[in-house]
Each structure stands twice: as structure tokens, then as C-alpha cells.
Write a protein that holds these residues in place. Structure first.
Motif, PDB file in Angstrom:
ATOM      1  N   GLY A  40      74.690  52.933 -38.155  1.00  0.00           N
ATOM      2  CA  GLY A  40      75.690  52.185 -38.822  1.00  0.00           C
ATOM      3  C   GLY A  40      76.051  50.992 -37.466  1.00  0.00           C
ATOM      4  N   GLY A  41      75.252  50.996 -36.517  1.00  0.00           N
ATOM      5  CA  GLY A  41      75.605  49.799 -35.542  1.00  0.00           C
ATOM      6  C   GLY A  41      75.168  48.383 -35.856  1.00  0.00           C
ATOM      7  N   TYR A  42      75.212  47.632 -35.038  1.00  0.00           N
ATOM      8  CA  TYR A  42      74.768  46.152 -35.422  1.00  0.00           C
ATOM      9  C   TYR A  42      73.482  45.884 -34.767  1.00  0.00           C
ATOM     10  CZ  TYR A  42      74.049  41.220 -34.937  1.00  0.00           C
ATOM     11  OH  TYR A  42      73.726  39.961 -35.096  1.00  0.00           O
ATOM     12  N   ALA A  43      72.599  45.444 -35.482  1.00  0.00           N
ATOM     13  CA  ALA A  43      71.436  44.566 -34.971  1.00  0.00           C
ATOM     14  C   ALA A  43      71.094  43.357 -35.612  1.00  0.00           C
ATOM     15  CB  ALA A  43      70.023  45.549 -34.802  1.00  0.00           C
ATOM     16  N   PRO A  44      70.680  42.222 -34.934  1.00  0.00           N
ATOM     17  CA  PRO A  44      70.270  41.071 -35.603  1.00  0.00           C
ATOM     18  C   PRO A  44      69.150  41.123 -36.720  1.00  0.00           C
ATOM     19  CG  PRO A  44      69.928  40.913 -33.435  1.00  0.00           C
ATOM     20  CD  PRO A  44      70.414  42.178 -33.332  1.00  0.00           C
ATOM     21  N   MET A  45      69.047  40.592 -37.441  1.00  0.00           N
ATOM     22  CA  MET A  45      67.771  40.669 -38.584  1.00  0.00           C
ATOM     23  C   MET A  45      66.579  40.307 -37.982  1.00  0.00           C
ATOM     24  SD  MET A  45      69.251  40.714 -42.497  1.00  0.00           S
ATOM     25  CE  MET A  45      67.892  41.783 -42.868  1.00  0.00           C
ATOM     26  N   LYS A  52      64.417  47.403 -35.076  1.00  0.00           N
ATOM     27  CA  LYS A  52      65.581  48.307 -34.843  1.00  0.00           C
ATOM     28  C   LYS A  52      66.037  48.653 -36.411  1.00  0.00           C
ATOM     29  CE  LYS A  52      66.942  46.702 -30.552  1.00  0.00           C
ATOM     30  NZ  LYS A  52      67.947  45.750 -29.973  1.00  0.00           N
ATOM     31  N   TYR A  53      65.437  48.205 -37.382  1.00  0.00           N
ATOM     32  CA  TYR A  53      66.060  48.518 -38.787  1.00  0.00           C
ATOM     33  C   TYR A  53      65.235  49.766 -39.403  1.00  0.00           C
ATOM     34  CZ  TYR A  53      69.205  44.523 -39.305  1.00  0.00           C
ATOM     35  OH  TYR A  53      70.299  43.731 -39.119  1.00  0.00           O
TER      36      TYR A  53
END
Lengths: 683, 222
Positions: free
Chosen positions: A220-225, A231-232
Motif C-alpha cells: 500500500g505504499g507509494y511508488a511513481p508510475m 515496483k508495481y
């Protein structure tokens, strides 16, 4: 003057009568007709005083096929349906129980959203605990987009004990106990914010499978698209079900990390393929959406490749890897890393065409059927061929190191059905039924292999029936078990357009019942249309009604519906009392037709009130409600049930509490007074 | 057995010659068997219902049942109590508590008295079987007493006291109260006790004939 008005009235009435008569066209095809071109939908016929079947049919414009359909579905008063269909209600957030063939709605089981009639989420502690169990940290979630119900199974057959349902919107799972048809548990997937492909159980319900969908950084953390590929991730989560406890055991559950390909729908292997799980996926393109005016939006970006990947999971192997400790923890949840799963033979891919949807295992476990939203075929894979290809080795790998089984090494057949094949179920005579979204039809086709002993050509379309309109899932009676029953098929149509009386621009979904018991194998007429005006159902399962052993009342008076055992502290007849300890007030109350005991409660403003109440009735259907105005409390107490409510009496005043379930001739007298005195509570 | 009993009880009896003839009579043996059968029936009747009432109302499609055994009640008692409270009738559990408590002992005593009569040929033992003979009538009498007591003893403050006046539910056959119709019947246990009564009467008759035959024999020899 008066005569003129009458004449005018007759003149106006004439064309209306005439046009009504002219619509008396008779359909003998036995198939539902598509929308008519004229604006006015055909009338169902007017009320008639005719009594003989022939006269009634004539007066109501019913064809012989209509009369047959009516006779096949009509349920006389007091008779029970042969099957019960459990359907999701989409973003209605609840589960529908519908009788077949009458298509009567029996119950909307409160699941993810508060529901006052069942006293679900309005004070009753067990229901508040269940709902809060599905919160995402400090985010209180009170709606869901429930998609795929799954009945518990024993040896691959429905056993009628539990029902699982997944919430796509928030990646959650609910467990419903079919002894009392109440939701007992909601678990939130700790590593994902969203899912799709749940729930699907393994043949003995050791595992409840949830496929993820839209990829995101696990946890549920943030990573840029821009870091999408690195990372996704997607996930396939295996929830361990403890049947004795009737609960999912989060500590023994795990997720498999998979590439960000948007895993979609899954199914568990059966019989010979037990221990394997199959999920389709749709975004091997790794599309990330339209970020600027020159970008490609998802609907195009996700649809570029001719093939995506069917995920083939060796669950037995994955279990071994988890048991061997080869997992990492994300938010305290066991996750089997992608590289481990790929390297150790727990995950394989097979190409699948085009914009695939669904992965449905045949009753004997030999084949996996995948639809393609933009394809004309249902593609059938052979489990044995998959095993042979794995054994042969030498497989190429995708960018994430997952071995790829070549399409032609695993494919058994492709069956041309029509436009937009989605989901497939089966009957007891070796036929498969696939929904065709774009064709708005149900296709019946012949399986091959051991299913074909009647001399019919295998892997071949038999017939199609138009349905109204835009079918999504379909379900046949016990049609995804090891022993399907045939008989009935329900088409779950997304659009109804002109099928029903207009009730405004938001239109009910249309469940259409198809008859599979026709003497000619190429006929399967629609025999009933049921509007579903409480949400957008996705999937449903249809179970033989006699497998359901619901209780008529709780086994003992003072029943704790959470622990499913008698509450030793439950108030019983004769033990009603009010206990006070400083500003803490505990009330032990009973309800029986037609009074509460005690029925006058005095507290001070600011008191912390705990109220325990038992319905001491032992009569089937003698349910009592317990509602307190303004305090937003309403309970449903079925015979024998004990519930607990906790609230702070923070507003002084007079609050008549009363029974909300019409219980008896003196129901209105079933009332009491909560008196909150404006003298502050003793500290 | 009868020899042994005769040894114990018969030694001091001045009619021994005649009585020893009595026990040899086929009628005496028949009477003993009849008494034993009656005793067995009464013991067995403990396990079968004596009386049953079916209550029918529109909202109870399966009906409600009240089944009375010699020592307990079964059926939809809590539901019937729940309904009865509207007319102010006391809970059924309070009825005939003493009778139900004592029933096993009373039946045991009745059976022992029958067996005593069966094996002992003294004339003065005969009245010991009277309680057994009257058992069915006593049961019905007690049922009537409690039905009357409950039906007449309604709480005047009950919700429906203005529309349902005190009444006596039908002991046997059909009755109507409110939206309920009732049908009361005696059941297997009661019939077993009744057959036992008849067997005992037959046994007494056989025994009387045996005594007379023995006396005639003794007179002839003298």
C-alpha cells in the motif's frame, strides 16, 4: 355539452384499445425476443376474469411457450424452490439468496454494508466487530463492490456450510455462516488496496483464493508510475480457512507475488488437477494509462497484445515453500516472493488470447476454459498437456523469470462460439455454457475427451440463445463443481433496457432463467426474467436447496452469534436486572412477545451504558427488534439470540425504545422507556 | 416361586390344605400370568405418552403439541407458555409438579402391589390391586383438575383478559379458544394402563374361580 365530452372520451379511447390489440403478436419460438422497435414495451396483458387456462392465455396474450415457461417456474404458495442461487450484489455490498426456478428473492444477506433489518451495523456488538474487522486501519469501510461468491466445498462439491465473497473495491473477504446466514468475518488483505478474482475455494475449502487485479506496490505504499515495471506488483492471495472455527486464519494465509499483469479471475483445479490454481490476466502490456494528450489510455493500452498470460500456480509447491519459510513479510502478512515462486516451479505462464477473461476448470479437472473478450473462441487447455510441458522442461521465461509454456503445447482445442466469450460453466451431460457479452447470448457447446460418449462432435458449438442484454457471468446448477446438475442456467445480464417497467434512468440488472431440460439439445429458452434492483450482481453459484441446513432458531436461549455458543452471561427469564458501578450501567434485558423486561431504564446523562438483551422465544420466526431513537441503535434478535450494545447516554431526554419487528397482536405495546436524566453521572 | 412364597407366608395359615390346592389350579396360574402382564404394561407405560393436545392456529401451520407422560411433559411448551401469557394462564411447568415428581414411585408401588397379589394367594391381598385398576381414571381426574385449575385461574390483569374469560380446556375432544382450536386425545400409555386394568379384573375373576374350585375339591375329599 356532457354528451360531447363522453363522445370525445370514446374517440380517445378507441386508438388506445386498437393499438393494444395490434400488439398481440404471438411468439412460439420459445426464445425471448430482442427489444422491439416501437417505443411502448409489450404489455403483459391486462387483468382478466377468465378462469380456464386457455382463456387466461388468450386474454393475457400468452403463447404456448409462455405458458410452458410459466408452468416451469411458478411456485404455488407454500412450495419451496429446488435450488438456491447465491449472487453477489456488486456495489450493493450484500449477498442475494434467490430461489430457483421461481427466481423469488429470499434474502439479502447483510455482508459489507450496514443493513438495518438484520440489525447489522446499528449497535449490535457482534455485527460492529465484524464490520470493523474489515476496516483499513483508520479508514472505516462501509461499502463494497462484491463480485464472486464461493460456497464451501467438500471433495469438490458444495457442502452448504459456508459462503465466501470478495470485495473488489477494497480487497476484502467476507465469511458467511450458512447455519444462520449471517456474516461472521471480514478480513482486509494487508498488502493490496484492490482485487478482483475472488473468491474461489480449493476442493476441500482448505484455501480460499483471491486474485488481485490492478497492480500497485504491495503493502500500500507509494511508488511513481514510471517505476511500474519494477515496483508495481500483482498478487494471488491464499486465505487459509479453519472450518472448525468458521473463520479465515490470517496468520496461516499467504500471498504469492506475481508480475503487474492485472490478474483477473481464478479457479481451483479439481480431482486430478487438485493442488493447482489457474488465473487469467489482461495487462502483459504493462500499460500505465494516459498521462498526457499523446499517451495511450488503458482501454487501448491493455488491449494491444494478442496474447496475455494464463497464470498456472502449483499451490502444493507454494505451500511447501511457505512451510519452508521462504516468504517475506509485508505488513505482517506472508508473501512468497516472485523470484522464488518462479525459480521453484510454483508459477508458470501460458499465452491466452485475446483480452482473456475467466478461467474455468471442467468438472473432472482435465481442462481449463478461458474466454477472450475480443476473441471469438473459447480456448481449452489440457491439464495433462501442461504437466507434460512442465516435465519436458526447456521453457522460455518472461521478463520476471517466470517459465512460459508454449500455447500449442498446452492448448487442447479452440471452440468458435461468437463475440465476447467470458465465463463458462458445465452441466451433467458433457456440455459447457459460455456467456457471450458482445453477442448478448449464451452459447452451449460440446466438451471432448471423456465427456463425449454420445457420438456428438467434440469441441463444437451446439446452439446459442439470445439474452437481454450484455451478459456477464452465468451460472448453471452446481455448474462449477465436480458434479454439475444441469437443469437451470441463470444469465446475469448487465443491461435490461426495455425488459421492465421504467423506474427511472438507473435500471435494474436482469437475471434470466434458461431451461436446460428441453428434449431437443439445441433448445434452451429463456423462461423467466427477474429484475435485480439492489445492486449489480456479478457472479452467482446455484446450490441444491436440500444441502442447506439453516437453523430455525438458535440452539440454546442466550446464543452468542459471534462465538456460535451459549453466552454464559446472557440474560434469561428471571435474571433480568440493572447493575450500576459508578457511571457504568449494565442492563440485562429479555424480549418475548410482547414485552421487554425491564421496560423502564433510568440513567444519568454521561453514563456508559452496556445493554445485553436476549430474545427468549423458541418459536420459529418470532424475531424481535430493539430500537432506540436518536441513538442510532437497531438490533434484530432472532429466537434465542443474545446481543450486546454499548453506548454513552450523552443526550438527556426521553427515548421510547421499541420492537421493530412486527411480532404479535400487541406489537405496538412492546415498548419501554429509556430515561436519560439531565443530572450528571456519578463519577 | 409360589412354593417358596407359600413356605414363607403359608406356614401359619389354618387353611393350608385348601390353599395348597388353590395354587395348583390352572385358573390360579392364569391369574398370576395376567397380573404379571398388567404389571409389565404399567411399567412400560412410563415410556409412552398418556395424553396429547394439538393446538392449531393460522400462524402455526405445523400446529403446536403438548404431550403428557406420567412423569413429564414434552412439546412446544415454551411457545404455548408464550401464547398463554396473553390470556394470563400460568406457565405449564407449574402444573402437577407433585404428581410428576411422585409418579415413578407411585407406579413402582402399584407394580409391587400387583406382583404381591400375583404371587401371594391370600384373599386379603386382593385389594392391593385397586390402585392399579383405578390408575387411568385417577390420571384423567388429575388432568381435568389441572386443566380446570389453569383455565379458571387466569390473571385478570393479562392483556387479553377482557376478551378471553376463564374457561376449562377440553380434557378430551375438540375445543376452541381465540384463534386456536384444540384436539385432545388419550395416547398409548393411557391405553396400556387401561388394558392393565382389564387384565387385573380378569385376573381377579380367575383367582376367585380357582379358590372356589379348590374349596370344592377340599370339600369333596373331606
Amino acid at each position: 355539452m356532457k354528451r360531447q365530452i363522453i363522445m370525445l372520451g370514446i374517440a380517445l379511447a378507441m386508438p388506445i384499445t386498437t393499438s393494444a390489440c395490434s400488439r398481440g403478436d404471438v411468439d412460439t419460438s420459445g426464445e425471448a425476443k430482442p427489444a422491439q422497435e416501437d417505443q411502448a414495451a409489450p404489455s403483459g396483458g391486462e387483468a382478466t376474469s377468465a378462469q380456464s387456462p386457455d382463456e387466461i392465455a388468450k386474454a393475457r396474450n400468452l403463447s404456448p411457450a409462455d405458458v410452458s415457461a410459466a408452468l416451469k417456474t411458478y411456485m404455488p404458495s407454500g412450495r419451496h424452490d429446488e435450488y438456491v442461487q447465491f449472487a453477489s450484489s456488486g456495489h450493493g455490498g450484500q449477498v442475494l439468496a434467490i430461489g430457483l426456478p421461481s427466481m423469488r428473492l429470499l434474502k439479502m444477506i447483510a455482508t459489507f454494508s450496514p443493513e438495518p433489518w438484520q440489525g447489522y451495523g446499528y449497535g449490535a456488538k457482534s455485527t460492529m466487530d465484524t464490520l470493523n474487522g474489515g476496516n483499513a486501519g483508520d479508514k472505516e469501510l462501509r461499502w463494497a463492490d462484491d463480485h464472486h461468491p464461493a460456497l464451501s466445498e467438500t471433495a469438490g462439491d458444495y457442502d452448504g456450510q459456508f459462503l465466501f465473497i470478495g470485495d473488489k473495491a477494497n480487497a476484502r473477504v467476507a465469511v458467511i455462516d450458512l447455519r444462520d446466514f449471517e456474516t461472521k468475518q471480514i478480513v482486509k488483505n494487508p498488502i493490496s488496496n484492490i482485487d478482483h478474482g475472488g473468491m474461489f475455494v480449493t476442493p476441500d475449502t482448505e484455501w480460499v483464493v483471491e486474485g488481485g487485479q490492478y497492480a500497485m506496490p504491495l503493502g500500500g505504499g507509494y511508488a511513481p508510475m514510471e517505476d511500474y515495471k519494477e515496483k508495481y506488483r500483482g498478487h494471488i492471495t491464499f486465505w487459509k480457512f479453519d472450518r472448525a472455527a468458521g473463520r479465515i486464519d490470517m496468520a496461516k494465509s499467504f500471498a504469492m507475488e506475481v508480475p503487474p499483469y492485472w490478474q483477473d479471475l481464478c479457479d481451483s483445479g479439481k480431482k486430478g488437477s487438485t493442488g493447482w490454481v489457474f488465473c487469467n490476466s489482461i495487462n502483459t502490456e504493462l500499460a500505465t494509462g494516459k498521462a498526457d494528450k499523446d499517451g495511450v489510455n488503458f482501454e487501448s493500452g491493455v488491449s494491444q497484445n494478442d496474447m496475455d498470460f494464463l497464470h498456472v500456480v502449483n499451490l502444493k509447491k507454494a505451500e511447501e515453500l511457505v512451510a519452508a519459510g521462504k516468504t517475506t513479510e509485508i505488513n505482517g502478512f506472508n508473501v512468497l516472493p516472485l523470484d522464488t515462486a518462479a525459480a521453484e516451479g510454483a508459477l508458470y505462464f501460458i499465452p491466452e488470447p485475446k483480452s482473456p477473461h475467466g478461467a474455468d476448470v471442467t468438472p473432472g479437472g482435465e481442462y481449463i476454459v478461458v474466454g477472450g473478450k475480443l476473441d471469438q473462441n473459447a480456448t481449452v487447455y489440457s491439464f495433462q498437456k501442461i504437466q507434460d510441458a512442465i516435465a519436458a522442461g526447456g521453457l522460455d521465461k518472461d521478463d520476471y523469470g517466470v517459465p512460459i509454456i508454449p500455447f500449442d503445447k498446452a492448448m487442447e482445442a479452440q471452440v468458435q462460439l461468437g463475440l465476447g466469450p467470458l465465463h463458462t460453466q458445465f452441466d451433467d451431460k458433457g456440455f459447457a455454457y459460455t456467456s457471450l457479452f458482445l453477442d448478448s447470448a449464451v452459447a452451449k457447446w460440446s466438451l471432448g475427451g471423456d465427456y463425449r460418449k454420445d457420438g456428438l462432435e467434440p469441441w463444437k458449438l451446439v446452439t446459442k440463445t439470445p439474452v437481454q442484454y450484455n451478459i456477464g457471468h452465468l451460472a448453471t446448477a452446481e455448474g462449477d463443481t465436480v458434479s454439475p446438475d444441469g437443469h437451470y442456467l441463470v444469465a446475469m445480464n448487465k443491461w435490461a433496457i426495455d425488459r421492465f417497467q421504467n423506474v427511472g434512468p438507473l435500471v435494474p440488472q436482469n437475471f434470466q432463467l434458461l431451461d436446460l431440460d428441453q428434449p431437443e439439445p439445441d433448445k434452451m429458452p429463456v423462461i423467466y426474467d427477474a429484475p435485480i434492483g439492489v445492486g449489480e450482481p456479478h457472479y452467482a453459484q446455484i446450490i441444491k436447496a436440500d444441502k442447506l441446513k439453516g437453523w430455525e432458531k438458535y440452539p440454546e436461549i442466550g446464543w452468542d452469534t459471534d462465538k456460535m455458543a451459549k453466552d454464559p452471561d446472557a440474560p434469561l427469564t428471571g435474571t433480568e436486572r440493572v447493575e450500576r458501578d459508578g457511571n457504568k450501567v449494565t442492563i440485562y434485558m429479555t424480549a418475548i412477545r410482547s414485552h421487554f423486561t425491564p421496560e423502564r431504564i433510568e440513567v444519568n446523562v454521561g453514563d456508559e451504558v452496556t445493554l445485553k438483551i436476549t430474545n427468549v422465544e423458541q418459536t420459529y420466526d418470532a424475531t424481535h427488534g430493539f430500537a432506540v431513537p436518536i441513538y442510532n441503535l437497531n438490533l434484530s434478535l432472532e429466537p434465542g439470540e443474545t446481543q450486546t450494545v454499548e453506548f454513552t447516554a450523552d443526550r438527556a431526554g426521553v427515548y421510547p425504545f421499541y420492537c421493530t419487528e412486527f411480532c404479535s397482536a400487541l406489537h405496538l405495546e412492546m415498548v419501554g422507556y429509556l430515561l436519560v436524566k439531565d443530572t450528571p453521572a456519578a463519577q | 416361586m409360589s412354593q417358596a412364597l407359600r413356605g414363607v407366608f403359608g406356614a401359619a395359615d389354618h387353611q393350608i390344605p385348601a390353599i395348597s390346592r388353590v395354587v395348583r389350579q390352572p385358573g390360579f396360574i392364569r391369574s398370576t400370568l395376567l397380573f404379571i402382564a398388567a404389571a409389565a404394561l404399567i411399567v412400560a407405560s412410563i415410556f409412552f405418552p398418556y395424553w396429547h393436545m394439538r393446538l392449531n392456529a393460522p400462524q402455526f401451520p405445523q400446529g403446536l403439541d403438548l404431550t403428557v407422560y406420567i412423569d413429564h411433559m414434552e412439546g412446544d411448551i415454551s411457545t404455548i407458555d408464550g401464547l398463554n401469557h396473553y390470556i394470563g394462564m400460568k406457565p405449564l411447568g407449574g402444573a402437577a409438579q407433585l404428581e410428576r415428581l411422585l409418579a415413578p414411585f407411585a407406579l413402582g408401588a402399584i407394580v409391587l402391589m400387583i406382583l404381591a397379589t400375583a404371587f401371594i394367594h391370600r384373599k386379603w391381598f386382593a385389594p392391593l390391586v385397586l390402585p392399579a385398576i383405578f390408575l387411568p381414571l385417577v390420571f384423567l381426574g388429575d388432568m381435568y383438575y389441572w386443566l380446570h385449575s389453569y383455565g379458571q385461574g387466569l390473571d385478570p390483569r393479562a392483556a387479553l383478559s377482557s376478551s378471553v374469560k376463564p374457561f376449562t380446556p377440553a380434557l378430551l375432544g375438540h375445543g376452541d379458544i381465540g384463534q386456536f382450536s384444540t384436539d385432545a386425545t388419550v395416547r398409548v400409555g393411557f391405553w396400556m394402563a387401561s388394558v392393565a386394568s382389564i387384565l387385573i379384573l380378569l385376573g381377579l375373576h380367575e383367582r376367585r374361580k380357582a379358590r372356589q374350585a379348590a374349596l370344592r375339591e377340599a370339600a369333596a375329599e373331606a
